[in-house]
Design a protein around this motif. Structure first.
Motif, PDB file in Angstrom:
ATOM      1  N   THR A   1     -15.964  -6.565  -7.047  1.00  0.00           N
ATOM      2  CA  THR A   1     -15.040  -7.695  -6.990  1.00  0.00           C
ATOM      3  C   THR A   1     -13.723  -7.266  -6.352  1.00  0.00           C
ATOM      4  OG1 THR A   1     -16.017  -8.484  -9.066  1.00  0.00           O
ATOM      5  CG2 THR A   1     -13.991  -9.549  -8.317  1.00  0.00           C
ATOM      6  N   GLN A   2     -13.223  -6.122  -6.793  1.00  0.00           N
ATOM      7  CA  GLN A   2     -12.012  -5.559  -6.191  1.00  0.00           C
ATOM      8  C   GLN A   2     -12.046  -4.041  -6.357  1.00  0.00           C
ATOM      9  OE1 GLN A   2      -8.429  -7.908  -5.787  1.00  0.00           O
ATOM     10  NE2 GLN A   2      -7.371  -6.464  -7.108  1.00  0.00           N
ATOM     11  N   LEU A   3     -11.956  -3.334  -5.246  1.00  0.00           N
ATOM     12  CA  LEU A   3     -12.084  -1.879  -5.238  1.00  0.00           C
ATOM     13  C   LEU A   3     -10.724  -1.238  -4.962  1.00  0.00           C
ATOM     14  CD1 LEU A   3     -13.825   0.695  -5.243  1.00  0.00           C
ATOM     15  CD2 LEU A   3     -14.282   0.292  -2.803  1.00  0.00           C
ATOM     16  N   TYR A   4     -10.319  -0.365  -5.871  1.00  0.00           N
ATOM     17  CA  TYR A   4      -9.028   0.316  -5.783  1.00  0.00           C
ATOM     18  C   TYR A   4      -9.201   1.784  -5.398  1.00  0.00           C
ATOM     19  CZ  TYR A   4      -6.926  -3.387  -8.763  1.00  0.00           C
ATOM     20  OH  TYR A   4      -6.470  -4.563  -9.304  1.00  0.00           O
ATOM     21  N   VAL A   5      -8.242   2.287  -4.652  1.00  0.00           N
ATOM     22  CA  VAL A   5      -8.089   3.731  -4.464  1.00  0.00           C
ATOM     23  C   VAL A   5      -6.682   4.102  -4.905  1.00  0.00           C
ATOM     24  CG1 VAL A   5      -7.833   5.593  -2.790  1.00  0.00           C
ATOM     25  CG2 VAL A   5      -9.791   4.077  -2.634  1.00  0.00           C
TER      26      VAL A   5
END
Length: 649
Positions: free
Chosen positions: A447-451
Motif C-alpha cells: 500500500t505504501q513502501l517506506y525507506v
C-alpha cells in the motif's frame, strides 16, 4: 497424648514446609549457578579437538600475517581446517554459540581498536554496560586474545586487546590462554607470538582447557563451596539452571524442557536456532511487545489507544487517512541490520546481516498477530474515555504498519505475509532500513513502501545507523534506486536529529533524484531516554518549527518537484508530496482510497499510485489552523499540577 492438629496448625505447618522447600530450592539453584560459573572446562579424560573461530583486525597487515600463520599451524597440527577471518565480517550476535574465540588485534589511534574491529568492540562494550545482558551472556565461550602494539605509546600499549579481554570476561567468557602482548618495536614479537600460539594449539587439541582467567562476576566466584565435581551432564544443565534462577526472580517467561512456550515456537527444530532468546524475549515483553512464535512481534500503539478514546490519530491519519484505532503494529522480523542511535528499543532486539534463524509460517504469523492485537484491544474495554463504537471497530484491524522494530523484509516469506494481510483487506505500510536493495526489488505491491533515509552522507549514516554491513553506503544508495522502480506509493522517511543529520539539507536534496519517491516524511526524533547504546539528549530533538523550516528549504531545493503538503504538529512531522502526481486543480490528494487499493490488488493487473489516491481534507493541509488535528476528534489536555483532566473542543 498430644492433641490432633487443628486446621490452623496444619495450615501453618504446610506453609512452613513450603517455605523450607523454596529456600532449599533457591539455595540449590544458587549453588548450581556458582558451580557452573566457576567450573573450568574439563582438563581430564580423553582429549577432544575444539574448532575455534579465528578473527583478526589489521591496519598495516601485521595482525593479518600473524593470524594466517596461526591458522596454518592449527590446521596442520590440530587436524581441523581453521580459517583466519577479518573481524569486520563477523556478527557479534553469534558469540554465544561460538565455543572458542581467537582474536589477533592491534591497537589503533589513541588506544582504540582498528576500524575493522570497531563494531565488535562497540557491541562488547555496550553489552557489558547493559544490565539486560548479564554476566552469563557469554558463559559458554572460551577465548584467547593476542595484541599487537608498541611500548613507545606508553599507557595505550595494547589497550585494544586488553579491552577485548576485559569485556569478554565481564560477560562471563573464560580466557583459556593469558593475554599475549606483542611489541612490534621491542624485537620480541615473534617469540611472544610463538609462545602464545603454542598454548593456543594445546587448548585446541584439548590438552589445556582450564588455563586462563575465569569470567568476571559479582564476587560469588570467591565463595568456597564443597561438593562432588560435576559430570558431563552439567553442560546441558546450564540453560535449565539459568532459567530456574530467572524464574525464581520472576524475570523469565514460562518454559518447558528449556524451550520457550508460544503459539508458534518449537524450540528450534533440526538444530536451527530461534531468533528470540530468553533474554531478548524477557526484555521486549517488558516493553509491551507480544512475541509471536520465534521471530515476530506485535504491539499496541499509543495512537491506537488515543483514537479509541476519540482523542486524535497519528500523523498517518492526517496524511493518508488511516484509522489509527484500526491499525496494527507488527513485524515478521525482530532482527535488524542496523543499531540506530535513535532506536526506541535501545537494541534489545537481535541484529544480523542475513536470515539464519528458524522460520515460522506466514499464515501462522498473520493469524497470531491479529489474535494478539485484538486481545490487546479488548483489554481497553472499560478504560475511561474509550468509545464503545470505536472499540468495536478496533476489533477488526484494517491497516498494518510493518515497522515496529527490526527489518521486516529480512523475513524470507515477506511476500506471502503481505498477501495474507491483503486477502483480509488489511492495508500494508512497510518500512525498510535501506540495507537490502534486492529484497525491495522483489517485493509485491505494498500500500505504501517506506525507506528510512536517516542521513545523507556516508559518514553521518555510519554514525546514525551504525550498520553491520561494511558496504552499507552502496546498499543504501541501491535501495533508493530500487524504490524508484516501484509503481505503488513510495516514501523517503527522514528522522531529523540535531547535531547528527539535521544540517545536511543539501546532501538530502541530492538524494531525491535517486529514488524519486512520491512522498517525503520529515519527522523530528523522539527522545526515549539515554542508555548504554544511545547518548541522545533533549538537545538533539528538533522543535516543530525546526522541522517545518527544514521541510520548506528541502522542497525549494527540489526545483518545484515537491511541495509541503501536510503537517501533524503533535508528532512534529511534515509531509512533502510530488506536485505532478498528487496536486490536482490546486488540491492535495495524499489520502488513500483503501477499498480501491484492495480491488486493484485482487485484479492482479499492474497499477500505479495515482490509481488509489483520495482527496486530503482541509484540516490536514500544511498551514491549516488545526495543525493536522482531525476536528471530529476531541483534544485532551491533562492538568498534571492538579491531577484533573479537561477537554477542549
Amino acid at each position: 497424648m498430644p492433641p490432633f492438629p487443628t486446621a490452623t496448625t496444619a495450615s501453618a505447618t504446610s506453609h512452613l514446609a513450603l517455605l523450607v522447600l523454596l529456600s532449599s530450592s533457591s539455595l540449590f539453584f544458587l549453588y548450581k549457578s556458582i558451580r557452573l560459573r566457576r567450573k573450568p572446562s574439563p582438563a581430564s579424560g580423553p582429549a577432544r579437538t575444539t574448532t575455534p573461530t579465528l578473527l583478526y583486525a589489521s591496519v598495516t597487515g601485521t595482525s593479518k600475517t600473524l593470524a594466517t600463520r596461526l591458522s596454518d599451524r592449527l590446521t596442520a597440527n590440530a587436524g581441523v581446517p581453521i580459517l583466519a577471518t577479518d573481524a569486520s565480517s563477523f556478527e557479534p550476535d553469534d558469540l554465544p554459540s561460538v565455543p572458542l574465540l581467537l582474536l589477533v588485534v592491534p591497537t589503533h589511534d589513541g588506544g582504540a581498536p582498528p576500524p575493522s574491529a570497531a563494531f565488535l568492540a562497540r557491541w562488547l562494550e555496550e553489552s557489558t554496560a547493559d544490565f539486560r545482558a548479564g554476566a552469563l551472556l557469554l558463559s559458554g565461550l572460551r577465548f584467547a586474545v593476542f595484541g599487537v602494539g608498541s611500548r613507545v605509546y606508553g599507557e595505550t600499549f595494547n589497550a585494544a586487546s586488553r579491552n577485548f579481554s576485559r569485556w569478554l570476561r565481564a560477560l562471563g567468557a573464560v580466557e583459556v590462554v593469558p593475554l599475549g602482548e606483542g611489541d612490534v618495536d621491542g624485537g620480541e614479537l615473534e617469540a611472544v607470538f610463538e609462545d602464545w600460539s603454542g598454548k593456543v594449539l594445546r587448548v585446541v587439541k584439548g590438552e589445556e582447557l582450564n588455563e586462563g582467567v575465569l569470567g568476571e562476576s559479582d564476587g560469588l566466584d570467591e565463595l568456597e563451596l564443597e561438593g562432588e565435581e560435576s559430570d558431563d551432564d552439567d553442560e546441558e544443565e546450564t540453560v535449565a539452571v539459568e532459567i530456574d534462577m530467572e524464574d525464581i526472580a520472576g524475570k523469565a517467561p514460562a518454559r518447558q524442557n528449556g524451550k520457550v512456550e508460544g503459539s508458534l515456537a518449537n524450540g528450534g527444530q533440526n538444530g536451527v536456532k530461534e531468533m528470540v532468546t530468553p533474554i531478548i524475549r524477557t526484555s521486549l515483553e517488558k516493553q509491551g511487545y507480544k512475541i509471536l512464535g520465534s521471530h515476530s512481534g506485535v504491539k499496541i500503539c499509543r495512537w491506537t489507544k488515543s483514537q479509541l478514546r476519540g482523542r486524535g490519530g497519528c500523523y498517518k491519519h492526517s496524511f493518508y487517512g488511516i484509522e489509527s484505532h484500526r491499525c496494527m503494529e507488527a513485524t515478521p522480523s525482530l532482527a535488524c541490520a542496523n543499531k540506530c542511535v535513535f532506536c526506541w528499543r535501545h537494541h534489545t532486539n537481535p541484529v544480523g546481516k542475513s536470515w539464519k534463524w528458524k522460520m515460522d509460517n506466514p499464515l501462522d504469523i498473520a493469524n497470531a498477530a491479529i489474535d494478539q492485537h485484538t486481545k490487546m484491544i479488548k483489554q481497553m474495554k472499560g478504560v475511561p474515555g474509550v468509545k464503545p463504537e470505536k472499540l468495536e471497530e478496533g476489533l477488526s484491524p484494517r491497516h498494518c504498519a510493518l515497522s515496529l522494530v527490526g527489518e521486516p523484509i529480512m523475513y524470507p516469506e515477506i511476500n506471502a505475509l503481505v498477501d495474507e494481510l491483503h486477502r483480509r483487506h488489511i492495508s500494508t505500510f512497510l518500512v525498510t532500513n535501506a540495507q537490502f536493495p534486492e529484497k525491495i526489488k522483489t517485493l509485491k505491491p505494498i500500500t505504501q513502501l517506506y525507506v528510512s533515509v536517516d542521513a545523507a552522507t556516508k559518514e553521518s549514516l555510519k554514525a546514525v545507523d551504525r550498520p553491520l554491513f561494511s558496504d552499507f553506503w552502496e546498499r543504501f544508495l541501491d535501495s533508493l534506486k530500487s524504490l524508484h522502480e516501484k509503481d505503488q506509493r513510495t516514501v523517503y522517511r527522514l528522522t531529523l536529529v540535531k547535531g547528527w543529520n539535521a544540517e545536511e539539507i543539501d546532501a538530502y536534496a541530492k538524494l531525491l533524484n535517486l529514488g524519486q519517491p512520491d512522498f517525503i516524511e520529515i519527522k523530528g526524533v523522539t527522545y526515549c531516554g539515554s542508555s548504554a547504546t544511545s547518548k541522545l539528549t533533549m538537545e538533539n530533538v528538533p522543535w516543530h518549527s525546526d522541522v517545518k523550516e527544514f521541510s520548506e528549504v528541502l522542497a525549494s531545493k527540489s526545483g518545484g518537484v515537491y511541495e509541503v503538503a501536510c503537517e501533524h504538529a503533535h508528532s512534529c512531522c511534515v509531509l512533502l508530496a510530488k506536485v505532478d502526481k498528487f496536486k490536482i486543480n490546486g488540491k492535495w490528494h495524499t489520502w488513500i482510497d483503501y477499498d480501491r487499493f484492495h480491488e486493484l490488488v485482487t485484479s492482479g493487473k499492474p497499477f500505479k499510485s495515482q490509481d488509489y489516491m483520495a482527496l486530503t481534507p482541509s484540516w490536514a493541509v500544511y498551514g491549516a489552523e488545526e495543525g493536522g488535528f482531525d476536528p471530529d476528534q476531541s483534544r485532551f489536555k491533562k492538568e498534571r499540577r492538579h491531577g484533573t483532566a479537561a477537554l477542549k473542543g
